[in-house]
Design a protein around this motif. Sequence first.
Motif, PDB file in Angstrom:
ATOM      1  N   LYS A   1       0.838  -1.210   0.000  1.00 51.33           N
ATOM      2  CA  LYS A   1       0.000   0.000   0.000  1.00 51.33           C
ATOM      3  C   LYS A   1       0.870   1.255   0.000  1.00 51.33           C
ATOM      4  O   LYS A   1       0.507   2.258  -0.598  1.00 51.33           O
ATOM      5  CB  LYS A   1      -0.906   0.006   1.230  1.00 51.33           C
ATOM      6  CG  LYS A   1      -2.186  -0.772   1.030  1.00 51.33           C
ATOM      7  CD  LYS A   1      -3.107  -0.533   2.208  1.00 51.33           C
ATOM      8  CE  LYS A   1      -3.953  -1.766   2.442  1.00 51.33           C
ATOM      9  NZ  LYS A   1      -4.565  -1.761   3.766  1.00 51.33           N
TER      10      LYS A   1
ATOM     11  N   MET B   1       2.101   1.573  -3.573  1.00 51.72           N
ATOM     12  CA  MET B   1       1.032   1.907  -4.509  1.00 51.72           C
ATOM     13  C   MET B   1       0.400   3.268  -4.215  1.00 51.72           C
ATOM     14  O   MET B   1      -0.352   3.791  -5.033  1.00 51.72           O
ATOM     15  CB  MET B   1      -0.055   0.820  -4.505  1.00 51.72           C
ATOM     16  CG  MET B   1       0.405  -0.544  -5.000  1.00 51.72           C
ATOM     17  SD  MET B   1       1.291  -0.515  -6.562  1.00 51.72           S
ATOM     18  CE  MET B   1       0.046   0.078  -7.665  1.00 51.72           C
TER      19      MET B   1
ATOM     20  N   GLU C   1      -6.817  -7.392  -6.054  1.00 49.26           N
ATOM     21  CA  GLU C   1      -7.407  -6.339  -5.220  1.00 49.26           C
ATOM     22  C   GLU C   1      -6.434  -6.005  -4.097  1.00 49.26           C
ATOM     23  O   GLU C   1      -5.855  -6.906  -3.489  1.00 49.26           O
ATOM     24  CB  GLU C   1      -8.713  -6.834  -4.589  1.00 49.26           C
ATOM     25  CG  GLU C   1      -9.887  -6.899  -5.542  1.00 49.26           C
ATOM     26  CD  GLU C   1     -10.642  -5.589  -5.659  1.00 49.26           C
ATOM     27  OE1 GLU C   1     -10.060  -4.535  -5.361  1.00 49.26           O
ATOM     28  OE2 GLU C   1     -11.809  -5.621  -6.069  1.00 49.26           O
ATOM     29  N   ILE C   2      -6.274  -4.718  -3.826  1.00 45.69           N
ATOM     30  CA  ILE C   2      -5.472  -4.310  -2.667  1.00 45.69           C
ATOM     31  C   ILE C   2      -6.460  -4.030  -1.543  1.00 45.69           C
ATOM     32  O   ILE C   2      -7.398  -3.276  -1.707  1.00 45.69           O
ATOM     33  CB  ILE C   2      -4.647  -3.047  -2.982  1.00 45.69           C
ATOM     34  CG1 ILE C   2      -3.645  -3.346  -4.098  1.00 45.69           C
ATOM     35  CG2 ILE C   2      -3.948  -2.527  -1.734  1.00 45.69           C
ATOM     36  CD1 ILE C   2      -2.899  -2.139  -4.596  1.00 45.69           C
ATOM     37  N   ARG C   3      -6.257  -4.674  -0.410  1.00 43.57           N
ATOM     38  CA  ARG C   3      -7.174  -4.426   0.718  1.00 43.57           C
ATOM     39  C   ARG C   3      -6.420  -3.948   1.935  1.00 43.57           C
ATOM     40  O   ARG C   3      -5.272  -4.269   2.105  1.00 43.57           O
ATOM     41  CB  ARG C   3      -7.918  -5.700   1.092  1.00 43.57           C
ATOM     42  CG  ARG C   3      -8.881  -6.143   0.015  1.00 43.57           C
ATOM     43  CD  ARG C   3      -9.888  -7.073   0.600  1.00 43.57           C
ATOM     44  NE  ARG C   3     -10.623  -7.764  -0.442  1.00 43.57           N
ATOM     45  CZ  ARG C   3     -11.695  -8.494  -0.213  1.00 43.57           C
ATOM     46  NH1 ARG C   3     -12.151  -8.616   0.993  1.00 43.57           N
ATOM     47  NH2 ARG C   3     -12.324  -9.111  -1.189  1.00 43.57           N
TER      48      ARG C   3
END
Lengths: 307, 337
Positions: free
Chosen positions: B91, B94, B335-337
């Motif tokens: 994260k 990104m 998916e980034i969570r």
Amino acid sequence: MNIIETENLTKVYDGTRAVDHLNLRVKRGSVFGFLGPNGAGKTTTILLLLGLIQPTEGKAYVAGIDVQEKPVEVKKISGFMPAESSPYPTLSALENLLYFAKFYRIPREEAEKRAKELLELVGLSDAANKKVGAFSTGMKQRLLLAQALINDPEVLFLDEPTNGLDPKGAVELRELVRDLKKEGKTIFFSSHILPEVEEVSDEIGIISSGKLLISGSQEEIKRKFIEGRYLISVETKESLEIKDLNVGLIEWRISGSKELIVYAERDIREELLRELSEKGYTVVDIHLHEPSLEEVFMELVYGGRKE
Amino acid sequence: MIGAIAGKEFRDYLTGRRFLIIFSFLLATITLSLIQTKMGLESWNVPGSEGPKMYDIMFGLSFYLGFIGAIFALSLGFDAVTREHEDRTLKVLMGHPVFRDQVILGKLLGGALTLGVAVAVTALITTGMLLWIGVTIDDYLRLFTYFLLIYLYLMTFFTMAVAFSAHSKSSGNALMYSLVMFLALMTILMPIGSIVAHKLAGPKPEMPDELKALQEQMMQGNASMEEMQKYQTLMDEYQNQTEKWFKRYWKIQEYFQMFSPENDFTTITNYVLNPYAEKSEEQGMAYMVANPGENEKPKHSLMESLSFAEKELAVLVGYLVLWFVVAYLGFVRAEIR
């Protein structure tokens, strides 16, 4: 002028609505406290606002840029301090910042100067050349904040920024947020800790189960919350023996023998005073109860009321 | 952006303990293998006869390079993406203005550079140790090509591991999937190919009863001229059928073996290292002629040798592209969570 706007922003994960038709407005140059319990959809909202994930429905704009269409443009003017994250453990603090500076094509000399200033700002100058793998959680949090500022962003997204910080670190971070606001930056401050949001935010949004329950300044929120549900308490000199009251209230009850608690759709203090006086009572004290933000939060999130 | 990410990955790899340990092990094994081969060839050499050829020595080495090299490549790639999740750095990365495809391309490029350095070092050490046998210009060219092919081979395993990393939740899972796929490609394809070849090629032709009876008569020495002629005709027919069956069998078997990168690598290596190796029409595999005389020129040019292995080369490149696409899509769509 709003710098962040969303229109029915929705994100569904495996059938669960993590964010549900969110309509947010954040003013430029303000500190927006995004408050909600764990799992309310705060992080997902930030990820959507930065274009790190795609919405299932709806739109998001940051500084007028359509996030879905130009996520990289949004990230160029934003800084992001993610929750439960870490800088690269194999790099030193300085190397981390220099690495991230490359994504903004900041010349090496300038990047080095900026990185050192930021390390100074977050109190990590002495650990500049130490590998992040050996850092404490608090030090990592500080470095995460520094990396979010490497591009001198217009908008700063802080997701649970005080997690892992000791009390002194948390105070320093809140002071820093205030300083950054003075520099004209917009700060989107997400947290589940009510007092810290209350302390730093100009405006607050309360989110639960992906839905924005209420938003506005603290005063606006309290006003909105009590709208149509005014709580007035009256204390009389004599013991109260009332059968009915004709002032358009929702409900009333006598607490003890000399206190009257009234729920009304509007502020009816004047009518109450008149009626009680006509009935022969001497009013010692009358006041409109103003809820604290904590009460609003508890009532909205856990009491089931929605905006 | 890709350069910045690749640079960081390259640095991480080279300074990582895993790289140093496995690569040192690989180099040690190669060095020992070369020394052992040299000693073995010297002890078997008849005085006065010509010395060992480059390919004699390299064949022994090639197994270690193929096997340990593949493990080395897997070890570099299996946590390329999952490490970002586990270290909770994704994260953060990104959140900066970088496209997802730049991240995965940077990671692949960083790994490719690392493997490039590893192969170059191995090539230098190997070439240096081969100087004692007197390496010719053609040998140098072939060695250079051989190491390029090793690079291609290792890259297929590296991208495979990255692909599993991009689709896995943890490094442990990615490593397990990578190892299982590696072993499956190395070991299972051969028996499966054999079973399928038996099924598809049909039953192996049996010797006709008449031919058996005639053969008996011939062995007892009481066959007439007419019977001997008939025996010859039937035997020719039977041998012809058997040959056709074997060709069918080997063809099917060959197709299956071609899907094993390890088999492809061995086949290509045989052709590239040995200028006297040529393709056997019957079995579709490298076939070596008897050792040539000392001053005999190479039978095949390097390009000819490579052309013998064009199918295997195509399969290796195909694997590289396939795993690359799987890795790319896995990371870009996650998916980034």
